[in-house]
Design an enzyme around this catalytic site. Structure first.
Site, mmCIF file in Angstrom:
data_model
loop_
_atom_site.group_PDB
_atom_site.id
_atom_site.type_symbol
_atom_site.label_atom_id
_atom_site.label_comp_id
_atom_site.label_asym_id
_atom_site.label_seq_id
_atom_site.Cartn_x
_atom_site.Cartn_y
_atom_site.Cartn_z
ATOM 1 N N ASP A 170 -8.895 -8.514 -0.793
ATOM 2 C CA ASP A 170 -8.352 -7.181 -1.108
ATOM 3 C C ASP A 170 -7.878 -7.217 -2.565
ATOM 4 O OD1 ASP A 170 -7.249 -4.674 -1.061
ATOM 5 O OD2 ASP A 170 -5.588 -5.177 0.265
ATOM 6 N N GLU B 62 -2.025 -15.475 -3.366
ATOM 7 C CA GLU B 62 -1.495 -14.348 -4.147
ATOM 8 C C GLU B 62 -0.882 -14.894 -5.440
ATOM 9 O OE1 GLU B 62 -1.094 -10.836 -4.036
ATOM 10 O OE2 GLU B 62 0.060 -11.191 -5.863
ATOM 11 N N CYS C 118 -10.278 -0.874 -3.504
ATOM 12 C CA CYS C 118 -9.795 0.451 -3.924
ATOM 13 C C CYS C 118 -10.687 0.989 -5.036
ATOM 14 C CB CYS C 118 -8.340 0.364 -4.381
ATOM 15 S SG CYS C 118 -8.076 -0.850 -5.677
ATOM 16 N N GLN D 152 0.844 -1.193 0.000
ATOM 17 C CA GLN D 152 0.000 0.000 0.000
ATOM 18 C C GLN D 152 0.881 1.246 0.000
ATOM 19 O OE1 GLN D 152 -2.988 0.370 -0.669
ATOM 20 N NE2 GLN D 152 -4.223 -1.334 0.059
HETATM 21 C C1 LIG Z 1 -4.785 -4.335 -3.839
HETATM 22 S S1 LIG Z 1 -3.447 -5.452 -3.769
HETATM 23 C C2 LIG Z 1 -3.589 -6.006 -2.101
HETATM 24 C C3 LIG Z 1 -2.371 -6.656 -1.540
HETATM 25 C C4 LIG Z 1 -2.347 -6.826 -0.037
HETATM 26 N N1 LIG Z 1 -3.585 -7.274 0.487
HETATM 27 C C5 LIG Z 1 -1.889 -5.558 0.641
HETATM 28 O O1 LIG Z 1 -2.704 -4.853 1.215
HETATM 29 O O2 LIG Z 1 -0.695 -5.257 0.576
HETATM 30 C C6 LIG Z 1 -4.041 -6.750 -4.746
HETATM 31 C C7 LIG Z 1 -3.122 -7.928 -4.843
HETATM 32 O O3 LIG Z 1 -3.823 -8.935 -5.566
HETATM 33 C C8 LIG Z 1 -2.920 -9.617 -6.394
HETATM 34 N N2 LIG Z 1 -3.740 -10.245 -7.442
HETATM 35 C C9 LIG Z 1 -4.244 -9.677 -8.555
HETATM 36 N N3 LIG Z 1 -4.989 -10.562 -9.228
HETATM 37 C C10 LIG Z 1 -4.966 -11.719 -8.515
HETATM 38 C C11 LIG Z 1 -5.539 -13.004 -8.704
HETATM 39 N N4 LIG Z 1 -6.288 -13.266 -9.770
HETATM 40 N N5 LIG Z 1 -5.306 -13.949 -7.794
HETATM 41 C C12 LIG Z 1 -4.529 -13.693 -6.710
HETATM 42 N N6 LIG Z 1 -3.953 -12.494 -6.484
HETATM 43 C C13 LIG Z 1 -4.167 -11.520 -7.371
HETATM 44 C C14 LIG Z 1 -1.946 -8.553 -6.846
HETATM 45 O O4 LIG Z 1 -0.730 -9.118 -7.243
HETATM 46 C C15 LIG Z 1 -1.827 -7.712 -5.581
HETATM 47 O O5 LIG Z 1 -0.772 -8.165 -4.788
#
Ligand SMILES: C[S@@+](CC[C@H](N)C(=O)[O-])C[C@H]1O[C@@H](n2cnc3c(N)ncnc32)[C@H](O)[C@@H]1O
Length: 784
Positions: free
Chosen positions: A677, A581, A705, A531
């Site tokens: 998230d 993830e 977000c 973040q």
């Molecule tokens: C908004 S970030 C949140 C990360 C974490 N929760 C944080 O607050 O630091 C979204 C995360 O989802 C991962 N992501 C995106 N698409 C995904 C998917 N289909 N399956 C698993 N993870 C995914 C991205 O790589 C990213 O790390």
């Protein structure tokens, strides 16, 4: 069109439906068989006034929802009741009318080429030059057109020209002519005429760029393709970069400054910004109620939360306000600076001023951008100074050539604060320079990168106090947009071998920095998500934990876990965390972060959530302790961890339970909570289906977000399941979704949701992680 799907009122059919629970007073609009004509709760008076519910009720609004006329009031109680007027317009005080007015302005700006001309600071091709008066810019061309399309179009229209250029993805093209007669014909044949899908073509003069007007020599040695200057970056183009650093194209075009482009709310006081964001979120959340109401299957009573939504102005649940960011200025720990030419033609490191689609390619320095940190600004300045003498070209977004593309500055806070001002100390910095190596010799690249490394090293020590510099990474990316995939090759990596040592190529030292959240240390690799506002993220995570009602018998799923921040900060409050993830580096970081912090009850699975979640949930939930089993449990109320290693499983494959001790541990869990998230697009439909159909999952915390995707996903999670008849009716109805909204699509998907208990939206809150921009995070608690 976004914002107008919810009511669909103009073509909807009103019908009286007696709800399945026998409550004959429950009257509501229903979706018709055609699926697009949908309805909402309506109390039909007799006889009906011709302007029934076409204006908002001022008593209702002014009194916070109290109107003595109640349901028989002829004025609309809230936006969801509002209907269009006979002339198809909306009450000017309504959100719909305001949105429509805004869109009209934006459309006009687009047709006018942004209202202020096109800011092209790059040339299309070597040797290309435009002569003032003999060059024209064509605005509003179909985006998919290339130069060939434009040339054919001109030929079809009988317009003679010298050269014509158009880049796919933009609405502007550039034409130069041999003489004034050709120009006159072009104006007559083209200006104001229809092109493509009913777009009105506009011809504009090409104005000399300011640096040419002043007869300055331009280091890039190029002349502009046009007179209008426009330039925005792909990230700004799409409305947001990966971290929500967004510029709205309209404000960027009007503002013509980096500040206006990246922080369009900066002109407002912070309390006003918060109020604005909270209201805007409330409007979006109301779509959840409206759409879930529409999607509610026939013969099934409306869920109580929808029936009660009227009492709270149409919201699906209480919106508990907005939590401000503890740090409002310079809060970003990650800044992505574009490289390009400024309006003055100078090599610049900063932000794009507008939208590439509309021809904006000018980059301006990050002057006065209140979200950018001082360290990031200083490194941008060091890089910009270096670029003035570099023999390598900067990236040209028009023809996708050049070498230097982008600088990202990531910062890490130490565990301690500055004793004088209690501000966090930025003790580490990672610089990621994106280049495109195509067409450049390896040795020359190496030399140039060494110069750059030297420039950053010197730049960091020229400041007092010295700027932190932990690692410099050169990322090679050949794609068109600067948004590189997570696995884009790292061409060179300079790290320090130890505290105070020089930067150097140390193959055995991994490129990473560290930050601290809630007393834990986090290791972050170059492509991992973290973040961007650490102190506000801390608030976000602890609030999510409070709402999740965690305990030692809780099994917590952290879906889209990144470097494990949420799961790890909550690990001490639960029995076990399973993180999912897709970014392999982030999973590896999460694993390390568990180790660094001595946390043993977390497992991280690498894979796309949609690929792994079904099997994982099955694997873990079938072992849950059910209330009936309680008497046979050996559980004594305290969790004893087996000391298992945190396990990473690659590529979505999942292994069976590692050990008997883990199995025993699992049997002691009594409840399961999921925190999701996801990225801006929201959750994959498969993930939603698994969450919805796993009946043991009673509580879900959705962190988002992007409220639009939160609403879309919540429609699917919270709408009652359809009966079998409705499901089969729906099967052949999957057509024309290309232009539909995410909410309509979600409504459609909800119709094929397997039989399962829907979630109920319980409460929501906004957390502002992005002061001065229109963005903020939303947390919503869903239960069943
Ligand atoms: C908004 S970030 C949140 C990360 C974490 N929760 C944080 O607050 O630091 C979204 C995360 O989802 C991962 N992501 C995106 N698409 C995904 C998917 N289909 N399956 C698993 N993870 C995914 C991205 O790589 C990213 O790390």
């Amino acid at each position: 069109m976004e914002g107008f799907d919810s009511a669909g009122e103009t073509d909807s059919i009103v019908s009286l439906v007696v709800s399945g629970d026998g409550n004959s007073s429950e009257k509501r609009k229903r979706e018709t068989e055609t699926d697009t004509e949908t309805l909402m709760d309506v109390v039909v008076p007799a006889p009906r006034h011709p302007l029934w519910k076409t204006s908002l009720c001022s008593y209702f609004r002014g009194s916070g929802g109290l109107c003595s006329h109640g349901d028989s009031c002829r004025f609309a109680h809230g936006e969801e009741e509002l209907r269009p007027r006979p002339d198809n317009t909306w009450d000017p005080a309504s959100e719909r009318a305001k949105k429509m007015a805004k869109m009209e302005v934006e459309e006009k700006e687009e047709t006018d080429g942004g209202g202020g001309g096109i800011m092209m600071t790059e040339k299309f091709e070597e040797g290309e030059s435009l002569v003032a008066g003999l060059s024209k810019c064509l605005v509003n061309l179909p985006m998919k057109w290339t130069s060939d399309h434009l040339r054919n179009f001109l030929k079809e229209k009988g317009v003679l020209f010298k050269s014509a250029k158009k880049k796919k993805g933009m609405v502007v093209g550039f034409v130069s002519f041999e003489n004034v007669e050709q120009v006159a014909t072009a104006v007559e044949e083209l200006d104001g005429k229809s092109v493509g899908n009913n777009r009105t073509l506009k011809l504009s003069d090409v104005l000399p760029r300011s640096f040419e007007r002043n007869n300055k020599v331009v280091s890039e040695g190029s002349l502009p393709c046009s007179d209008l200057v426009t330039k925005a970056e792909d990230s700004i183009n799409d409305g947001a970069d990966s971290d929500g650093n967004v510029a709205s194209s309209s404000s960027a075009l009007m503002g013509r400054s980096a500040r206006a482009a990246v922080t369009p709310l900066a002109h407002m006081s912070y309390p006003d910004q918060l109020e604005h964001k909270k209201n805007s979120l409330a409007q979006t959340l109301k779509k959840l109620t409206r759409n879930a109401r529409k999607a509610c299957p026939r013969g099934i009573s409306l869920p109580e939360w929808i029936q009660k939504s009227r009492e709270i102005g149409g919201l699906p649940c209480e919106l508990e306000g907005i939590i401000g960011s503890p740090s409002v200025y310079g809060y970003r720990n990650k800044c992505e600076f574009s490289v390009g030419l400024s309006l003055e033609g100078k090599r610049t490191v900063g932000f794009l001023l507008g939208n590439f689609r509309e021809g904006v390619t000018a980059v301006e320095e990050p002057v006065d951008c209140p979200n950018v940190s001082q360290i990031a600004c200083k490194y941008a300045a060091v890089f910009q100074k270096f670029l003035q003498d570099s023999s390598f070209p900067v990236w040209n977004r028009l023809n996708n050539t050049g070498f230097w593309r982008q600088l990202t500055v990531r910062e890490g806070r130490s565990a301690h604060c500055n004793v004088e001002n209690s501000e966090p100390i930025i003790s580490e910095a990672m610089l990621i320079v994106q280049v495109c190596s195509i067409g450049f010799e390896d040795q020359k690249i190496k030399d140039e990168i060494n110069f750059l490394e030297n420039a950053f090293s010197i730049g960091s020590t020229e400041e007092a106090p010295h700027l932190p510099l932990t690692v410099l990474v050169i990322q090679d990316h050949t794609g068109i947009s600067n948004a590189a995939p997570a696995d884009a090759p790292l061409k060179y990596v300079f790290t320090r071998r130890g505290e105070g040592s020089e930067l150097g190529i140390n193959d055995d030292v991994e490129p990473r920095i560290h930050d601290h959240i809630s007393g834990l240390k986090f290791s972050i690799s170059p492509s991992a998500f973290f973040q961007v506002n650490t102190s506000a993220a801390e608030k976000l995570y602890s609030l999510a934990g409070d709402w999740a009602d965690l305990g030692p018998k809780t099994l917590l799923f952290d879906i889209c876990c990144g470097t494990g921040t949420i799961g790890l900060t909550l690990a001490h409050r639960v029995g076990m965390v399973v993180g999912i993830e897709m970014n392999a580096s982030a999973v590896s970081d999460a694993q390390k972060n568990a180790e660094i912090n001595g946390i043993k009850n977390c497992k991280f699975v690498c894979g796309k959530a949609e690929d792994v979640i079904g099997a994982l949930m099955k694997q873990y939930l079938c072992l849950l302790l059910k209330p009936d089993d309680a008497s046979s449990s050996t559980h004594n109320g305290s969790m004893e961890h087996s000391g298992d290693e945190n396990v990473i499983q690659q590529n979505g494959s999942h292994q069976s339970m590692e050990s008997r001790s883990e199995l025993l541990l699992l049997q002691q869990f009594e409840n399961v909570v999921a925190v999701v998230d996801p990225p801006r697009v929201g959750l994959h439909p498969t993930v939603i289906k698994v969450l919805r159909t796993q009946s043991d999952l009673k509580r879900l915390i959705y962190i988002s977000c992007n409220p639009e995707s939160l609403v879309a996903n919540a429609i699917e999670l919270c709408t009652p399941s359809p009966g079998e008849t409705e499901k089969s009716n729906n099967k052949n109805n999957n057509r024309g979704w290309k232009n539909t909204t995410s909410a309509s699509l979600a409504r459609h998907r909800a119709k094929s949701m397997p039989d399962s208990e829907p979630f109920i939206p319980v409460k929501a809150v906004a957390v502002d992680l992005f002061p001065h921009t229109p963005h903020c995070e939303t947390v919503m608690l869903l239960e069943r």
